[in-house]
Design a protein around this motif. Structure first.
Motif, PDB file in Angstrom:
ATOM      1  N   VAL A 232       0.594  -1.129   0.149  1.00  0.00           N
ATOM      2  CA  VAL A 232      -0.177  -0.004   0.105  1.00  0.00           C
ATOM      3  C   VAL A 232       0.822   1.352  -0.093  1.00  0.00           C
TER       4      VAL A 232
ATOM      5  N   PHE B  56       0.786   5.295  -0.041  1.00  0.00           N
ATOM      6  CA  PHE B  56      -0.299   6.493  -0.023  1.00  0.00           C
ATOM      7  C   PHE B  56       0.613   7.988  -0.617  1.00  0.00           C
TER       8      PHE B  56
ATOM      9  N   GLN C  34       4.125   8.024   4.403  1.00  0.00           N
ATOM     10  CA  GLN C  34       3.660   7.248   5.381  1.00  0.00           C
ATOM     11  C   GLN C  34       4.706   6.322   6.505  1.00  0.00           C
ATOM     12  N   LEU C  35       6.103   7.221   5.756  1.00  0.00           N
ATOM     13  CA  LEU C  35       7.705   6.378   6.666  1.00  0.00           C
ATOM     14  C   LEU C  35       7.662   6.480   7.930  1.00  0.00           C
TER      15      LEU C  35
ATOM     16  N   ARG D 267       0.412   6.686  14.859  1.00  0.00           N
ATOM     17  CA  ARG D 267       1.126   6.842  13.384  1.00  0.00           C
ATOM     18  C   ARG D 267       1.476   5.670  12.968  1.00  0.00           C
TER      19      ARG D 267
ATOM     20  N   VAL E  34       0.823   2.662  10.218  1.00  0.00           N
ATOM     21  CA  VAL E  34       1.826   2.084   9.418  1.00  0.00           C
ATOM     22  C   VAL E  34       1.983   0.758   9.535  1.00  0.00           C
TER      23      VAL E  34
ATOM     24  N   LEU F 129      -0.496  -1.463   8.361  1.00  0.00           N
ATOM     25  CA  LEU F 129      -0.511  -1.683   7.195  1.00  0.00           C
ATOM     26  C   LEU F 129       0.382  -2.534   6.255  1.00  0.00           C
ATOM     27  N   VAL F 130       1.917  -3.420   6.726  1.00  0.00           N
ATOM     28  CA  VAL F 130       2.742  -3.575   6.365  1.00  0.00           C
ATOM     29  C   VAL F 130       2.624  -4.701   7.594  1.00  0.00           C
TER      30      VAL F 130
ATOM     31  N   ILE G  88      -3.971   6.377  10.149  1.00  0.00           N
ATOM     32  CA  ILE G  88      -2.802   6.573   9.129  1.00  0.00           C
ATOM     33  C   ILE G  88      -4.442   7.927   8.401  1.00  0.00           C
TER      34      ILE G  88
END
Ligand SMILES: Nc1ncnc2c1ncn2[C@@H]1O[C@H](COP(=O)(O)OP(=O)(O)O)[C@@H](O)[C@H]1O
Ligand SMILES: [Mg+2]
Lengths: 246, 811
Positions: free
Chosen positions: A97, A99, A103-104, B290, B294, B297-298, B388
Motif C-alpha cells: 500500500v 499513500f 507514511q515512512l 500513526r 503504518v 498496514l504493512v 493513518i
C-alpha cells in the motif's frame, strides 16, 4: 472474460458512513474486476469515494455490504471475512500500500523502513531481508541513500522508498492512493515510470487512485468514480500500446 | 537488529528527557523498596544473632538494698537460673576535664571483667576491661561528652567532691538496657574502684540467665517471680524487674514496625511513579498512533505491536533497575548499619540481599508493565484507518482524545467567568487564561499528575504533623515528672521537717513528700505477672498530670484503689476502670480496684498511682517519706541541675542520709533524640514522594508542551515573544501545583491521623493525641511553588527555543 481469471473481484460493494449529520453513502453498488498484470487507474474528483474504495480493497475499513475477493498467492480470500490479525498478515503478504503522504517511520533509516514489513510478516530471515531491502532500494535507485533517515531525502525519494517498502514481501498487488499527489510533475512522472516498470517487468498488478483525469491514458485500464458510483470503465487495455516507455 | 526492535530502541533514546524522567521515577521507588527490604532482611537476621551472641540477661533484678556475694551465690543456685552476675549500677554526674557541663551516666561496676558471661561488652577502642581506678565508656557517651581514650573523666561524688579517673577504652553494649528508651548512657568500672567513688563494694543488681525456655516469656517471668520472692524473703528487697528473651531484641518489633511504615511509603512512591508511567505512555502512544497504523498496514499484528511497546516499558524498568539495584544494595546496608549503630550492635559483615534484589526486579518490571498496560493495549488495538486517516477524532470508535464537547463546556465557563470578572473590573491576562485552558485540556493526565503531587504533599505535611505529635506526647509524658528535682533518702524523714529545710534553699518553691509500694501484679491464677510499683503522691499533687484514657485520677479517700498505666492491658486486655486487679502486697493477695487507666511510655513497664494518704497508712509511715519532689523557681535544665547540686550538698551538710538528688528528666532528651531519627527517615521518604511528584509534573508539562508545539509555533508566528510563551507554560505548572496544594491540605488530615497512629503504636504501643502544625504546610507550599516552577521552566525553555519552521514541520 472468466471470473476466475481476475485477481481482484469487487462485488456489489456499498459503503455507508454514519455520521452525526446522518448516513452518507460513499460507495454505491460498485462492481468490477481487476486482472493479473493490469495497471488500473481509479479516477475521480476529490470526495468521489476513491480512497474509500481502496480502503475496502485493502480491508483497512469495513464495508457496509457486498464482497471483495482477492485471488493471490494460490488462494482466494474474501477480504472482509478475515479478522484483524489475519487481515494484517494477509495484507502484509498480498498487498503493498502506498499513500500520498508516504507514511515512512521517521526514526528508522530507509533500509530499515523497507525491512519492516519483512520483519513483521516473517517471510524472510533477518539477513536475507536486509539484502532484499537493499535490492528493492536499488530498484527505485536509492541504494546509495539507504542509511539516511526519511527526513534527509526529498518527497519524491520518500515516495520511492514507500514503493520499495510496498514491494518488500513481494506482494502480487500494489495499491496506491494518489501517490503523486504531493509531488511536482517531473517527480510524479518518475514514480509513474517505476509503476509501469513493475507492471511490465515484474508482473505486478497495480491499482492507482488519482484525481488527475489527464493520467487516464497511461493506465492499462481506468475506472471513473463520481459520487460513489462507477460511471465509466474502459475495456481491457492493450499492453503493447504502452511500450513507449523505457 | 530487526527493524521492529530497532524502532523500540530508537523510541527509547529519541526523547531522552522523557526516558530519564520515567526511568528515574521508577528508580526512586525501586531504590526505596530495595533499601528498606534489604535493611529489613539484614537487621532481622543480624539483630537477633548479634544480640544473642552477647548473652543477654533474661532477668534483671534491681534491689532496694545492697547485697553481697553470698546472696549472689544463692541466686546462682536457685531453680531455673543458669548463671547470674551481680553488679552495682548508680547514676553519677560526670564531666570532661576541660568542661563545666555535667552529664549523668549510668555507672556499672563489674566484679570481674575477665569472668563476664552475661551482657557481654563489644570492644570498640582501647581496652574493653578497666583496671582499678580506670573507666571504660559505652560508645553512646561520646554523643554527650567530648572525650576520648586517654582523657580524664571527672566524677561528682556524694559529698560534693570530685574524683578523676582515666578513660582507658570505649566499648559497645548491645544488651544492657536495650530497649529502654529512657536509659542514660553507660560507663564501666570494677568493684574495686567503688571505694574511690565513695560507694560501698556491694551489688544492687542481678543479671541472670535462665536454664531452659530462654525465649519463653512466661517461663522467664515465672523464674523471675520465684527469685524475687526468695530474695524478698531473705531481706533483699526487689523494687524492679525486667525480663527479656535471648533471641529477640527488645526493640525488634518496634524496628520492624518502623521499617514497615517506611516500606509503606516506599510502596506509595512506586505507586506514584506508576502514575507518571501511565501518563507518559498515554502521551507516547498518542504520538505513535500513526506509526502503529503504518506497521499494521504493512503486516503488523496486534500482538507484535503490543510486544514492541511492552518491550519499551520493560526497557524503562531495566534501565531503572540498573540504577536502583546497586544503589539500593548499598543503601540497604547503610540503613542497616545505621540502625545497628543506634542499637549499639555490630552487623555480621557487608552483604547483598538476594531477596531484596528479587523484590526490586519484580517491582521494577511489573509495576511499569501494569501501569502501561492499558494505554499500550488500547494503542495496539487502534485500527489502520484511524491511525493513518490523519483525522483520528473523526474515525469510528471512542475518541482517544477527550471529546470536543467538554472543551467547549470549559470554554463557555471560561468566557462566562471572564465576562463576569470583567464586569467587576477584574481582567485576567490572556496568557493566564490560555494556561488555565491548557491545564484542563487533558483531563486524565491532569488527574494523575494532581494525584501524584497531592499524595507527595499530603505525606510531606503529615510527617511534620507526626513530628510535633510525637514531641507533644513526650512533653505530655514529661508531665508525669514535673518536679524539677527529686531527692531520695536512705531512710524516711518527716515531711514537714524536709519541707522546712528545703524551703531555706533559695529558689525552692514547693516540696512534696512521696511514698511508694512495691507490689506484684498477679495473673488470675495467682501467679506473678510483673512487679508493680505504686507511686504515692499526695492525691492533689500538681506534679503529676496524667493523660487519662478512662476513669478518673486518684482521690485522697481512695482505699485499695489505683490508677494504672495502659501497659497493664497486656495482661488484662479487657480491663476497665472500676474492675478489680489481684495484687500481692506485703506477701498477701489482695483485690485492688482500678479507678483510672492512663497513658505512659508503653515499654517502661506497668506503673500505678495511689494516694499518699492511703499508702502512708499501709506503710505505717504517717507524715513521713523517703522520696521528695521539689519544685524550683526556674524549670530549665541548667537551673534544675544547679538546684539538684545545691540541694544535694545542703541535705548532706545538715546530716540527712541522702541517697541522691536528681534533676528533671534528662532521659526525655534521649527519647526525643531517637524520635528525631525516626522523623528524619519519614522526612526522607516524604521528600522522595515529593521528588516523584514533581517529576510527574515535569513529565506532564513536557508532554503538554510537546503536544502543543504547533500551537506554540502559531503563537510565535503571530508575534508572541519568548517570555510570553515561557510565562504561559510556567503559569500552567503553577496552577497545577497550587491546585495540588489545596488538595494536599485536605488529604494531609487523614494521613496525619493514620501515620501518627501507626507510628505511636510502633513506638509507644499506644495511640496518642494527634497535633497539627503549620510548619509542614508552609514548607510544602514553598516547595511546591519552587518545584512546579522548575518542572515547567525546562519544557518552557524548550518550547521557546523552537523556531517557527520547526514547529510547523512538527507532526
Ligand atoms: N470516516 C468517514 N466518515 C464520514 N464520512 C467520510 C469518512 N471518510 C470519508 N468520508 C466521506 O466520504 C466521501 C468519500 O471520501 P473519500 O473516499 O476519501 O474521497 P476521495 O478519496 O475520492 O477524495 C467524502 O465525501 C468524505 O467526506
Ligand atoms: Mg482520497
Amino acid at each position: 472474460m472468466k471470473v476466475s481469471s481476475s485477481i481482484i473481484e469487487v462485488k456489489n460493494l456499498t459503503k455507508v458512513y454514519s455520521t452525526e449529520a446522518g448516513d452518507f453513502n460513499a460507495l454505491h453498488d460498485v462492481n468490477f474486476q481487476v486482472k493479473k498484470g493490469e495497471f488500473l487507474g481509479v479516477i475521480g474528483k476529490s470526495g468521489a469515494g476513491k480512497s474509500t474504495l481502496l480502503n475496502m480493497i485493502t480491508g483497512v475499513d469495513h464495508l457496509t455490504s457486498g464482497e471483495v475477493l482477492v485471488r493471490a498467492n494460490g488462494h482466494t480470500v474474501s477480504v472482509h471475512q478475515l479478522d484483524e490479525d489475519e487481515l494484517a498478515l494477509w495484507r502484509g503478504q498480498t498487498l503493498g500500500v502506498i499513500f500520498q503522504s508516504f507514511q515512512l517511520l521517521p526514526m528508522l533509516t530507509l533500509v530499515e523502513n523497507v525491512m519492516m514489513p519483512m520483519d513483521l510478516c516473517g517471510n524472510f530471515k533477518p539477513r536475507e531481508s536486509r539484502e532484499r531491502a537493499r535490492e528493492l532500494l536499488a530498484l527505485v535507485e536509492l541504494e546509495d541513500q539507504m542509511d539516511k533517515l526519511p527526513t534527509q531525502i526529498s518527497g519524491g525519494q520518500q515516495q520511492r522508498v514507500a514503493i520499495a517498502r510496498a514491494l518488500a514481501n513481494d506482494p502480487p498487488i500494489l495499491v496506491a492512493d494518489e501517490p503523486t499527489g504531493s509531488l511536482d510533475s517531473v517527480t510524479a512522472d518518475h514514480i509513474f515510470d517505476v509503476f509501469e516498470h513493475l507492471v511490465q517487468d515484474r508482473g505486478k498488478t497495480i491499482i492507482m487512485v488519482t484525481h488527475d483525469n489527464s493520467l487516464g491514458p497511461r493506465f492499462t485500464r481506468s475506472l471513473q468514480i463520481v459520487d460513489g458510483e462507477v460511471v465509466h470503465l474502459t475495456e481491457a487495455g492493450h499492453r503493447s500500446e504502452r511500450k513507449r516507455m523505457k | 537488529m530487526q527493524p521492529r526492535w530497532r524502532k523500540v530502541f530508537l523510541d527509547l533514546i529519541e526523547n531522552k528527557a522523557r526516558t530519564l524522567l520515567v526511568v528515574f521515577s521508577i528508580a526512586v521507588g525501586v531504590f526505596s523498596i530495595g533499601v528498606i527490604a534489604g535493611a529489613y532482611v539484614i537487621i532481622s537476621h543480624d539483630l537477633s544473632i548479634s544480640y544473642a551472641a552477647n548473652n543477654p540477661a533474661n532477668v534483671e533484678i534491681r534491689t532496694l538494698n545492697n547485697f553481697d556475694d553470698g546472696v549472689l551465690t544463692s541466686v546462682r543456685n536457685m531453680r531455673g537460673i543458669e548463671d547470674a552476675e551481680g553488679r552495682r549500677v548508680m547514676n553519677i554526674r560526670v564531666r570532661a576535664e576541660n568542661s563545666s557541663t555535667w552529664t549523668t551516666l549510668n555507672v556499672i561496676a563489674f566484679d570481674d571483667f575477665a569472668k563476664n558471661r552475661i551482657d557481654l561488652l563489644t570492644p570498640y577502642q582501647g581496652q574493653s576491661a578497666p583496671g582499678k581506678k580506670q573507666v571504660v565508656l559505652e560508645k553512646d557517651v561520646l554523643k554527650h561528652l567530648n572525650v576520648k581514650v586517654g582523657d580524664q573523666l571527672v566524677f561528682e561524688l556524694a559529698d560534693g567532691t570530685t574524683k578523676s579517673l582515666p578513660i582507658v577504652g570505649i566499648v559497645k553494649d548491645p544488651t544492657t538496657g536495650a530497649g529502654d528508651f529512657l536509659a542514660q548512657p553507660f560507663a564501666y568500672i570494677t568493684m574495686s574502684t567503688l571505694p574511690a567513688l565513695r560507694q560501698p563494694e556491694l551489688y544492687n543488681r542481678i543479671y541472670a540467665t535462665v536454664t531452659t525456655g530462654q525465649d519463653d516469656e512466661k517461663h522467664i517471668s515465672d523464674v523471675t517471680a520465684y527469685v524475687k520472692d526468695k530474695l524478698n524473703r531473705n531481706g533483699t528487697i526487689v523494687f524492679r524487674t525486667r525480663t527479656s528473651k535471648t533471641h529477640e531484641h527488645p526493640l525488634a518489633s518496634t524496628i520492624n514496625a518502623i521499617l514497615g511504615i517506611l516500606m509503606a511509603l516506599g510502596i506509595l512512591v512506586v505507586f506514584l511513579s506508576s502514575s507518571l508511567i501511565a501518563n507518559t505512555l498515554n502521551a507516547l502512544i498518542n504520538q505513535h498512533l500513526r506509526h502503529i497504523g503504518v506497521m499494521k498496514l504493512v503486516g503488523g499484528r496486534n500482538r507484535q505491536i503490543l510486544f514492541m511497546y511492552l518491550a519499551l516499558i520493560v526497557s524503562f524498568g531495566v534501565l531503572a533497575l540498573l540504577i536502583a539495584i546497586p544503589l539500593g544494595g548499598q543503601g540497604a546496608y547503610g540503613l542497616a548499619a545505621f540502625i545497628a549503630g543506634e542499637l549499639r550492635f555490630d552487623l555480621l559483615g557487608y552483604r547483598i540481599v538476594p531477596m531484596a534484589f528479587m523484590v526490586q526486579i519484580g517491582i521494577g518490571i511489573l509495576v511499569p508493565l501494569i501501569a502501561g498496560l492499558v494505554p499500550v493495549i488500547n494503542g495496539s488495538k487502534v485500527t489502520v484507518l484511524k491511525a493513518i486517516s490523519g483525522d483520528l477524532a473523526r474515525a469510528e470508535g471512542k475518541p482517544l482524545h477527550k471529546s470536543p464537547r467538554r472543551e467547549s463546556a470549559w470554554q463557555r465557563f471560561e468566557t462566562r467567568a471572564a465576562v463576569a470578572l470583567a464586569k467587576r473590573g477584574i481582567h485576567i491576562p490572556r496568557p493566564f487564561l490560555i494556561s488555565l485552558r491548557n491545564t484542563f485540556r487533558r483531563r486524565g493526565r491532569l488527574m494523575l499528575t494532581l494525584f501524584t503531587l497531592t499524595m507527595g504533599g499530603a505525606i510531606f505535611i503529615a510527617v511534620f504533623n507526626v513530628r510535633v505529635t510525637l514531641h507533644d506526647y513526650i512533653g505530655a509524658i514529661g508531665k508525669y515528672f514535673r518536679a524539677d528535682v527529686t531527692v531520695d533518702f536512705d531512710q524516711p524523714y518527716r515531711v514537714d521537717k524536709v519541707q522546712q529545710y528545703a524551703m531555706q534553699v533559695p529558689g525552692v518553691v514547693d516540696v512534696e513528700g512521696w511514698q511508694g509500694m512495691s507490689t506484684d501484679l498477679l495473673y488470675p491464677d495467682g501467679s506473678v505477672a510483673e512487679t508493680l510499683n505504686i507511686l504515692a503522691p499526695p492525691a492533689h499533687s500538681e506534679l503529676v498530670q496524667p493523660i487519662l484514657v478512662s476513669g478518673r485520677w486518684i482521690h485522697s479517700d481512695d482505699e485499695r484503689k489505683i490508677a494504672i498505666s495502659e501497659a497493664v492491658l497486656q495482661y488484662y486486655p479487657d480491663l476497665k476502670a472500676g474492675d478489680f486487679l489481684p495484687l500481692k502486697v506485703d506477701g498477701r493477695d489482695e483485690q485492688w480496684q482500678v479507678v483510672g487507666i492512663f497513658k505512659f511510655v508503653g515499654r517502661e513497664g506497668i506503673l500505678a498511682y495511689a494516694p499518699l494518704e492511703y499508702v502512708a497508712q499501709r506503710n505505717d509511715l504517717a507524715n513521713q517519706a523517703l522520696s521528695f519532689r521539689i519544685v524550683t523557681a526556674g524549670h530549665d535544665r541548667a537551673t534544675q541541675d544547679r538546684m539538684a547540686d545545691t540541694l544535694d550538698h545542703f541535705f548532706r551538710d545538715n546530716g540527712f542520709k541522702l541517697r541522691q538528688a536528681q534533676s528533671g528528666l534528662a532521659s526525655l532528651d534521649t527519647a526525643s533524640e531517637s524520635l528525631d531519627t525516626l522523623v528524619t527517615f519519614l522526612l526522607i521518604m516524604a521528600l522522595l514522594t515529593a521528588v516523584v511528584g514533581s517529576m510527574g509534573l515535569a513529565g506532564t508539562m513536557g508532554m503538554n508542551v510537546l503536544e502543543r508545539t504547533r500551537e506554540i509555533g502559531i503563537m510565535r508566528a503571530i508575534g508572541a515573544v519568548d517570555s510570553i510563551i515561557m510565562r504561559t507554560v510556567i503559569a500552567e505548572g503553577m496552577v497545577i501545583g497550587i491546585i495540588s496544594f489545596g488538595m494536599a491540605i485536605i488529604l494531609s488530615v487523614p494521613f496525619t491521623y493514620l501515620l501518627s497512629l501507626i507510628v505511636s503504636l510502633a513506638v509507644f504501643e499506644t495511640p496518642i493525641k494527634t497535633v497539627f502544625t503549620i510548619t509542614g504546610y508552609l514548607i510544602w507550599l514553598g516547595l511546591i511553588l519552587v518545584l512546579s516552577a522548575i518542572a515547567s521552566v525546562l519544557p518552557a525553555r524548550n518550547a521557546a527555543r523552537l523556531t517557527i519552521r520547526e514547529v510547523l514541520a512538527y507532526e
